[in-house]
Motif scaffolding. Structure first.
Motif, PDB file in Angstrom:
ATOM      1  N   LEU A 126      13.813  17.285   2.272  1.00  0.00           N
ATOM      2  CA  LEU A 126      13.205  16.847   1.013  1.00  0.00           C
ATOM      3  C   LEU A 126      14.322  16.332   0.113  1.00  0.00           C
ATOM      4  O   LEU A 126      15.496  16.666   0.307  1.00  0.00           O
ATOM      5  CB  LEU A 126      12.455  18.007   0.359  1.00  0.00           C
ATOM      6  N   GLY A 127      13.971  15.539  -0.912  1.00  0.00           N
ATOM      7  CA  GLY A 127      14.987  15.017  -1.832  1.00  0.00           C
ATOM      8  C   GLY A 127      15.933  14.043  -1.162  1.00  0.00           C
ATOM      9  O   GLY A 127      17.081  13.890  -1.601  1.00  0.00           O
ATOM     10  N   HIS A 128      15.466  13.369  -0.115  1.00  0.00           N
ATOM     11  CA  HIS A 128      16.297  12.388   0.608  1.00  0.00           C
ATOM     12  C   HIS A 128      15.554  11.061   0.668  1.00  0.00           C
ATOM     13  O   HIS A 128      14.420  11.014   1.162  1.00  0.00           O
ATOM     14  CB  HIS A 128      16.603  12.857   2.034  1.00  0.00           C
ATOM     15  N   GLU A 129      16.201  10.008   0.193  1.00  0.00           N
ATOM     16  CA  GLU A 129      15.546   8.698   0.141  1.00  0.00           C
ATOM     17  C   GLU A 129      16.124   7.766   1.191  1.00  0.00           C
ATOM     18  O   GLU A 129      17.351   7.647   1.311  1.00  0.00           O
ATOM     19  CB  GLU A 129      15.747   8.094  -1.251  1.00  0.00           C
ATOM     20  N   ILE A 130      15.218   7.109   1.919  1.00  0.00           N
ATOM     21  CA  ILE A 130      15.682   6.111   2.895  1.00  0.00           C
ATOM     22  C   ILE A 130      15.986   4.823   2.143  1.00  0.00           C
ATOM     23  O   ILE A 130      15.171   4.344   1.342  1.00  0.00           O
ATOM     24  CB  ILE A 130      14.599   5.851   3.968  1.00  0.00           C
ATOM     25  N   GLU A 131      17.162   4.257   2.431  1.00  0.00           N
ATOM     26  CA  GLU A 131      17.586   3.069   1.682  1.00  0.00           C
ATOM     27  C   GLU A 131      17.626   1.793   2.516  1.00  0.00           C
ATOM     28  O   GLU A 131      17.353   0.709   2.017  1.00  0.00           O
ATOM     29  CB  GLU A 131      18.984   3.314   1.089  1.00  0.00           C
TER      30      GLU A 131
END
Ligand code: FAD
Length: 501
Positions: A210-215
């Motif tokens: 959680l709290g991880h964004e794919i860029e």
């Protein structure tokens, strides 16, 4: 899915899921059941799972079966009712119930009462033409085993017995009609998603972040996807590797799909439609209504803006909700950015976007009208369904955000679609889900289809075929033309899930 040998010094996941909504959760559990040895990583930008469209308060929770949704049964120019779409959607939802029943029976889902409840699905119309349409619709639908048992009434007293709030204070001279299907359901897709992900997190080889964004993405010749992930707490980015990537980022999927640079992503655009509900704050009023009552959509409105007066079961409480009222925002996610729409525009989709815009002026006019609605106008819309509604009992709440798909079209230049669209690369190594309707209810059918497209060899193997049949007893068969099978599978899933029969 490619099987090229990876660099042995770098870990490679078999599956990378983006987004902790109902779509990724369904796909993750399905793949784990088909092959428990698959390594699965999931990344979610928010700090909780199912906090966007899949959250119970962000969607209507209708187990879409076409029992009550009039937009799935259009009237043909010759006056007949086309039920093909209704049959398809009803069948897809039967598949969802079958999977949830299998996962309940094997202990994967701890308690169906946390996510699914029986509630009659009703259609309600007024005016002679609409009464006639509903009568014909009912006559056509009951020919299909999927709609056996649907009741029709044009008798105000009978309708009042079914839904007193809808009839109290209504003009007795108004012609009205309703259908009622007691097999309807209310689904808390948020609870269901969290239960599925809870199971997945406990499996060896599965991890959730959680709290991880794919860029961003890079696809190299070895067939492995390099995916750039940002830890939003530390601000640090890293690269994770995977053989197969599923972009289940809801409204965020379009922008991510564009970043994959696969040719199949060319020409897609998105049109955001936001929503609002009126939520009943008076438990005594909510307790007097026990149905999902869908009406006819206003002229120019998108199909998902059909008004409905809905009984909901959320966190052990009976709730009442009316809407949705459509709106416009340039965000693609409820917790997204106002720049989302502008960032999605590129050279490859500007033409389809402009054409679709020019061809949907009715929708634009409708949305402007919705955005400018006053509280009194919203109450007037509610009173069409509940004439005695008191404004003091209702408060406005923001619903989830939908991004409708705009597709390149040879003839039209660009078309606006209201369904869902699964875009996959030619080698099946990446798939993205765009669009929103009928949505969460059909997650199982969509994911079964996706698995067959992206894992074609494994899906054809005897082991996966047997598992499909174990999880989905009607797998590979049609219920619309098999009354006996329809009865048996429905009885089984409703019994296991504790639903009405
Ligand atoms: C108003 C409204 C009413 C609806 N009513 C119904 C209904 O009655 N019945 C029904 O079946 N369906 C309904 N739907 C549709 C249903 O809610 C959706 O189809 C479904 O929830 C979509 O699930 P999802 O997993 O694709 O997306 P979501 O639940 O939106 O999940 C996507 C996740 O991806 C995350 N994400 C986004 N970008 C990134 C990124 N870059 N990196 C990491 N994570 C990311 C988001 O934070 C989010 O958690 C409704 C929708 C709306 C808006």
């Amino acid at each position: 899915m490619p099987t090229a040998a990876p660099d042995p010094t770098k870990p490679v996941s078999d599956v990378l899921l983006i987004g902790a909504g109902i779509m990724s959760a369904t796909l993750g559990v399905l793949l784990n059941k088909l092959d428990p040895s698959l390594s699965i990583q999931l990344f979610e930008r928010l700090d909780t799972a199912a906090a966007e469209s899949s959250d119970a308060w962000n969607n209507a929770g209708t187990g879409h079966s076409a029992f009550c949704e009039l937009n799935y049964t259009p009237e043909s120019p010759d006056g007949s009712i086309d039920i093909s779409k209704a049959d398809k959607i009803a069948e897809q939802f039967e598949l969802s119930k079958q999977l949830w029943a299998s996962l309940t029976a094997d202990g994967t889902l701890p308690d169906p009462n946390q996510f699914i409840h029986s509630i009659p699905h009703m259609s309600f119309v007024w005016g002679s033409d609409n009464v006639e349409y509903l009568r014909k619709r009912h006559a056509a639908l009951v020919q299909s085993p999927l709609f056996a048992g649907m009741e029709f009434s044009a008798d105000p007293a009978q309708i009042a017995a079914w839904v007193p709030l809808v009839m109290q204070g209504r003009d007795p001279a108004q012609p009205v009609a309703a259908t009622r299907m007691h097999l309807g359901t209310d689904v808390n897709f948020g609870s269901l998603t969290r239960a599925l992900l809870g199971y997945l997190a406990a499996q060896p080889g599965a991890t959730q972040h959680l709290g991880h964004e794919i860029e961003d993405f890079r696809h190299k010749d070895d067939g492995i996807w390099r995916v750039k992930v940002k830890d939003l707490a530390s601000g640090e980015s890293r690269i994770v590797r995977a053989r197969f990537v599923f972009i289940g980022a809801g409204g965020g999927s379009l922008n991510l799909l564009e970043k994959t640079e696969i040719p199949e992503a060319q020409g897609f655009g998105g049109f955001p439609v936001s929503g609002q509900w009126l939520r009943c704050t008076n438990p005594a009023v909510a307790a007097r209504h026990g149905a999902k009552v869908y009406g006819k959509a206003a002229v120019g409105s998108p199909p998902m803006s059909v008004p409905h007066l809905d009984t909901r079961q959320i966190e052990g409480r009976q709730e009442l909700l009316f809407g949705p009222y459509a709106g416009f925002s340039t965000k693609f996610l409820k917790q997204g950015s106002y720049t989302d729409l502008f960032r999605s525009i590129e050279l490859g989709n500007i033409r389809p976007l402009l054409y679709a815009g020019a061809r949907n002026l009715g929708l634009t006019r409708y949305l402007i009208g919705q955005v400018l609605q006053s509280d009194e106008e919203r109450m007037a819309a509610l009173r069409d369904y509940y004439p005695g509604a008191n404004p003091a009992d209702w408060k406005l709440a923001v619903a989830g955000q939908r991004v409708q798909v705009i597709k390149k079209d040879k003839k039209e230049g660009g078309v606006l679609e209201f369904g869902t669209e699964v875009v996959t690369s030619a080698d099946g190594s990446v798939a993205a889900l765009l669009g929103a309707s009928p949505g969460a209810s059909t997650a199982v059918a969509i994911m079964v289809d996706l698995v067959q497209r992206c894992f074609p060899q494994q899906a054809q193997s005897a082991a996966w075929q047997a598992k499909f049949r174990e999880l989905l007893p009607s797998f590979g068969q049609h219920l619309a033309d098999n009354a006996a099978l329809c009865r048996v599978v429905r009885e089984h899933s409703h019994t296991v899930l504790g639903l009405a029969l």
